[in-house]
Design a protein around this motif. Sequence first.
Motif, PDB file in Angstrom:
ATOM      1  N   TYR A 296      -5.367  25.582   5.654  1.00 25.52           N
ATOM      2  CA  TYR A 296      -5.945  25.937   6.954  1.00 25.52           C
ATOM      3  C   TYR A 296      -4.965  25.596   8.085  1.00 25.52           C
ATOM      4  O   TYR A 296      -4.779  26.378   9.023  1.00 25.52           O
ATOM      5  N   CYS A 297      -4.347  24.428   7.970  1.00 24.73           N
ATOM      6  CA  CYS A 297      -3.374  24.003   8.995  1.00 24.73           C
ATOM      7  C   CYS A 297      -2.163  24.931   9.012  1.00 24.73           C
ATOM      8  O   CYS A 297      -1.678  25.319  10.076  1.00 24.73           O
ATOM      9  N   LEU A 298      -1.665  25.293   7.824  1.00 27.01           N
ATOM     10  CA  LEU A 298      -0.513  26.189   7.738  1.00 27.01           C
ATOM     11  C   LEU A 298      -0.841  27.563   8.329  1.00 27.01           C
ATOM     12  O   LEU A 298      -0.033  28.140   9.064  1.00 27.01           O
ATOM     13  N   GLU A 299      -2.021  28.081   8.001  1.00 22.62           N
ATOM     14  CA  GLU A 299      -2.423  29.378   8.542  1.00 22.62           C
ATOM     15  C   GLU A 299      -2.529  29.331  10.064  1.00 22.62           C
ATOM     16  O   GLU A 299      -2.160  30.288  10.756  1.00 22.62           O
TER      17      GLU A 299
ATOM     18  N   ILE B 191       2.136  33.048  19.882  1.00 22.55           N
ATOM     19  CA  ILE B 191       2.116  32.669  21.303  1.00 22.55           C
ATOM     20  C   ILE B 191       3.536  32.618  21.865  1.00 22.55           C
ATOM     21  O   ILE B 191       3.803  33.103  22.962  1.00 22.55           O
ATOM     22  N   VAL B 192       4.454  32.021  21.090  1.00 21.72           N
ATOM     23  CA  VAL B 192       5.855  31.954  21.524  1.00 21.72           C
ATOM     24  C   VAL B 192       6.435  33.348  21.696  1.00 21.72           C
ATOM     25  O   VAL B 192       7.132  33.637  22.686  1.00 21.72           O
ATOM     26  N   MET B 193       6.131  34.252  20.756  1.00 21.75           N
ATOM     27  CA  MET B 193       6.641  35.619  20.837  1.00 21.75           C
ATOM     28  C   MET B 193       6.091  36.337  22.066  1.00 21.75           C
ATOM     29  O   MET B 193       6.817  37.076  22.743  1.00 21.75           O
ATOM     30  N   LEU B 194       4.813  36.112  22.401  1.00 18.20           N
ATOM     31  CA  LEU B 194       4.213  36.732  23.585  1.00 18.20           C
ATOM     32  C   LEU B 194       4.884  36.235  24.862  1.00 18.20           C
ATOM     33  O   LEU B 194       5.190  37.020  25.769  1.00 18.20           O
TER      34      LEU B 194
ATOM     35  N   SER C 165       2.641  43.436  20.513  1.00 16.50           N
ATOM     36  CA  SER C 165       1.672  43.731  19.453  1.00 16.50           C
ATOM     37  C   SER C 165       1.858  42.788  18.270  1.00 16.50           C
ATOM     38  O   SER C 165       0.877  42.350  17.648  1.00 16.50           O
ATOM     39  N   SER C 166       3.112  42.447  17.943  1.00 11.68           N
ATOM     40  CA  SER C 166       3.376  41.525  16.836  1.00 11.68           C
ATOM     41  C   SER C 166       2.856  40.125  17.148  1.00 11.68           C
ATOM     42  O   SER C 166       2.315  39.438  16.278  1.00 11.68           O
ATOM     43  N   GLY C 167       3.012  39.709  18.413  1.00 14.19           N
ATOM     44  CA  GLY C 167       2.517  38.405  18.823  1.00 14.19           C
ATOM     45  C   GLY C 167       1.003  38.310  18.712  1.00 14.19           C
ATOM     46  O   GLY C 167       0.458  37.341  18.181  1.00 14.19           O
ATOM     47  N   PHE C 168       0.305  39.335  19.205  1.00 11.12           N
ATOM     48  CA  PHE C 168      -1.154  39.355  19.103  1.00 11.12           C
ATOM     49  C   PHE C 168      -1.611  39.424  17.647  1.00 11.12           C
ATOM     50  O   PHE C 168      -2.603  38.793  17.256  1.00 11.12           O
ATOM     51  N   MET C 169      -0.881  40.180  16.827  1.00  6.81           N
ATOM     52  CA  MET C 169      -1.223  40.291  15.414  1.00  6.81           C
ATOM     53  C   MET C 169      -1.094  38.940  14.715  1.00  6.81           C
ATOM     54  O   MET C 169      -1.936  38.570  13.890  1.00  6.81           O
ATOM     55  N   ALA C 170      -0.041  38.191  15.045  1.00 10.14           N
ATOM     56  CA  ALA C 170       0.156  36.869  14.439  1.00 10.14           C
ATOM     57  C   ALA C 170      -0.983  35.927  14.806  1.00 10.14           C
ATOM     58  O   ALA C 170      -1.489  35.181  13.953  1.00 10.14           O
ATOM     59  N   ILE C 171      -1.408  35.966  16.078  1.00  5.29           N
ATOM     60  CA  ILE C 171      -2.509  35.103  16.525  1.00  5.29           C
ATOM     61  C   ILE C 171      -3.808  35.495  15.824  1.00  5.29           C
ATOM     62  O   ILE C 171      -4.580  34.638  15.370  1.00  5.29           O
TER      63      ILE C 171
ATOM     64  N   TYR D 131       2.420  35.889   2.629  1.00  6.25           N
ATOM     65  CA  TYR D 131       2.703  37.285   2.944  1.00  6.25           C
ATOM     66  C   TYR D 131       2.667  37.548   4.446  1.00  6.25           C
ATOM     67  O   TYR D 131       3.521  38.277   4.976  1.00  6.25           O
ATOM     68  N   VAL D 132       1.696  36.966   5.148  1.00  3.15           N
ATOM     69  CA  VAL D 132       1.628  37.157   6.603  1.00  3.15           C
ATOM     70  C   VAL D 132       2.866  36.576   7.266  1.00  3.15           C
ATOM     71  O   VAL D 132       3.439  37.183   8.183  1.00  3.15           O
ATOM     72  N   PHE D 133       3.295  35.411   6.818  1.00  2.00           N
ATOM     73  CA  PHE D 133       4.504  34.807   7.394  1.00  2.00           C
ATOM     74  C   PHE D 133       5.721  35.699   7.147  1.00  2.00           C
ATOM     75  O   PHE D 133       6.527  35.936   8.052  1.00  2.00           O
ATOM     76  N   ALA D 134       5.848  36.196   5.924  1.00  4.00           N
ATOM     77  CA  ALA D 134       7.011  37.018   5.568  1.00  4.00           C
ATOM     78  C   ALA D 134       7.017  38.357   6.285  1.00  4.00           C
ATOM     79  O   ALA D 134       8.073  38.844   6.693  1.00  4.00           O
ATOM     80  N   SER D 135       5.835  38.961   6.454  1.00  2.00           N
ATOM     81  CA  SER D 135       5.780  40.300   7.050  1.00  2.00           C
ATOM     82  C   SER D 135       5.658  40.265   8.575  1.00  2.00           C
ATOM     83  O   SER D 135       6.475  40.875   9.278  1.00  2.00           O
ATOM     84  N   VAL D 136       4.662  39.540   9.086  1.00  2.00           N
ATOM     85  CA  VAL D 136       4.418  39.552  10.535  1.00  2.00           C
ATOM     86  C   VAL D 136       5.424  38.687  11.289  1.00  2.00           C
ATOM     87  O   VAL D 136       6.003  39.123  12.296  1.00  2.00           O
ATOM     88  N   ILE D 137       5.633  37.458  10.824  1.00  2.00           N
ATOM     89  CA  ILE D 137       6.529  36.545  11.552  1.00  2.00           C
ATOM     90  C   ILE D 137       7.997  36.924  11.336  1.00  2.00           C
ATOM     91  O   ILE D 137       8.728  37.226  12.282  1.00  2.00           O
ATOM     92  N   VAL D 138       8.426  36.919  10.070  1.00  2.00           N
ATOM     93  CA  VAL D 138       9.836  37.211   9.780  1.00  2.00           C
ATOM     94  C   VAL D 138      10.144  38.685  10.028  1.00  2.00           C
ATOM     95  O   VAL D 138      11.136  39.023  10.674  1.00  2.00           O
ATOM     96  N   GLY D 139       9.294  39.565   9.532  1.00  2.00           N
ATOM     97  CA  GLY D 139       9.569  40.996   9.637  1.00  2.00           C
ATOM     98  C   GLY D 139       9.413  41.564  11.027  1.00  2.00           C
ATOM     99  O   GLY D 139      10.338  42.184  11.564  1.00  2.00           O
ATOM    100  N   SER D 140       8.225  41.340  11.635  1.00  2.00           N
ATOM    101  CA  SER D 140       7.936  41.948  12.941  1.00  2.00           C
ATOM    102  C   SER D 140       8.429  41.095  14.108  1.00  2.00           C
ATOM    103  O   SER D 140       9.160  41.579  14.974  1.00  2.00           O
ATOM    104  N   CYS D 141       8.004  39.824  14.157  1.00  2.00           N
ATOM    105  CA  CYS D 141       8.354  38.976  15.302  1.00  2.00           C
ATOM    106  C   CYS D 141       9.858  38.721  15.403  1.00  2.00           C
ATOM    107  O   CYS D 141      10.434  38.753  16.489  1.00  2.00           O
ATOM    108  N   PHE D 142      10.510  38.460  14.279  1.00  2.00           N
ATOM    109  CA  PHE D 142      11.947  38.190  14.288  1.00  2.00           C
ATOM    110  C   PHE D 142      12.791  39.451  14.120  1.00  2.00           C
ATOM    111  O   PHE D 142      14.014  39.390  14.141  1.00  2.00           O
TER     112      PHE D 142
END
Length: 275
Positions: A21-24, A32-35, A54-60, A88-99
Amino acid sequence: MDKIQIYSVERKIEKSRIIMYCLESTLAIFGIVMLILAFLNIGFEHIPKGSRISSGFMAILLAFAFIAVELIFAYRFPLMLHIIYFTYVFASVIVGSCFGVFRLDIPIMGEMLGWYDKVTHAVLGYILCIIAIFLSQKAKVWGKSKGGDILLLICISMAYASIWEMYEFTVDHIIPGQSMQRNSLIDTMLDIISHFVFTMIFVIQYLIEKCANINLGIAFMERNLQTGGKVPRKNKNTLINDTTKLDMDKKLQENVEQSNQNLIDSASKNSNDND
């Protein structure tokens, strides 16, 4: 395994669940940082502003989506699904989209396409087979026959692939600066093909284990995906269970203390014997 041992295992699972839960929740921090960076026009100049927002909102949103579903429906998903979800969310949304790793292109079939996008689509094909087992178990249709299981794996996995491509098409035509499909039929088809290939890898893995009786992890997944379930409502019986849990906590602590004392006594005895 007695009640205290079972309770000890359950406690370890609950602690692991809290960690997940904490990791998620940390996914929201990246969002928030990306926004903030997007609105201040700082960094990641190669990513369109609309895509960054959009990637920032998706991550939140995804940071709390799994937790929210469990709270709303009073249901606990298996720990395995939490681990898969976060990874998967970290790999796709954070690494893939945000970065912006999704935008690192290489020449594929005469076009410049994102290699990382194909990797995530492929891995998702495998992951959705695991989710297909979970859904099929809950619907009590899993394990009836090998042919039926294979059909469920392929249908559920590939149905999602089709829905995802429709989502990408819609997003590209609604959000300015988005180009998830690169306006390319080749990109769309390679996404589906890579997804299908890893779906079939899972199917082959299933067939080898079930037909040749070689342990490849399918049985492990089946057992772990059966955990979790509805959270019981608070009532008189629950209060009794809570009291029982307190008693088990005491017994568990006593067992630990007794084990530690036995180790100390054994060490002292060995020391005296050596003397």
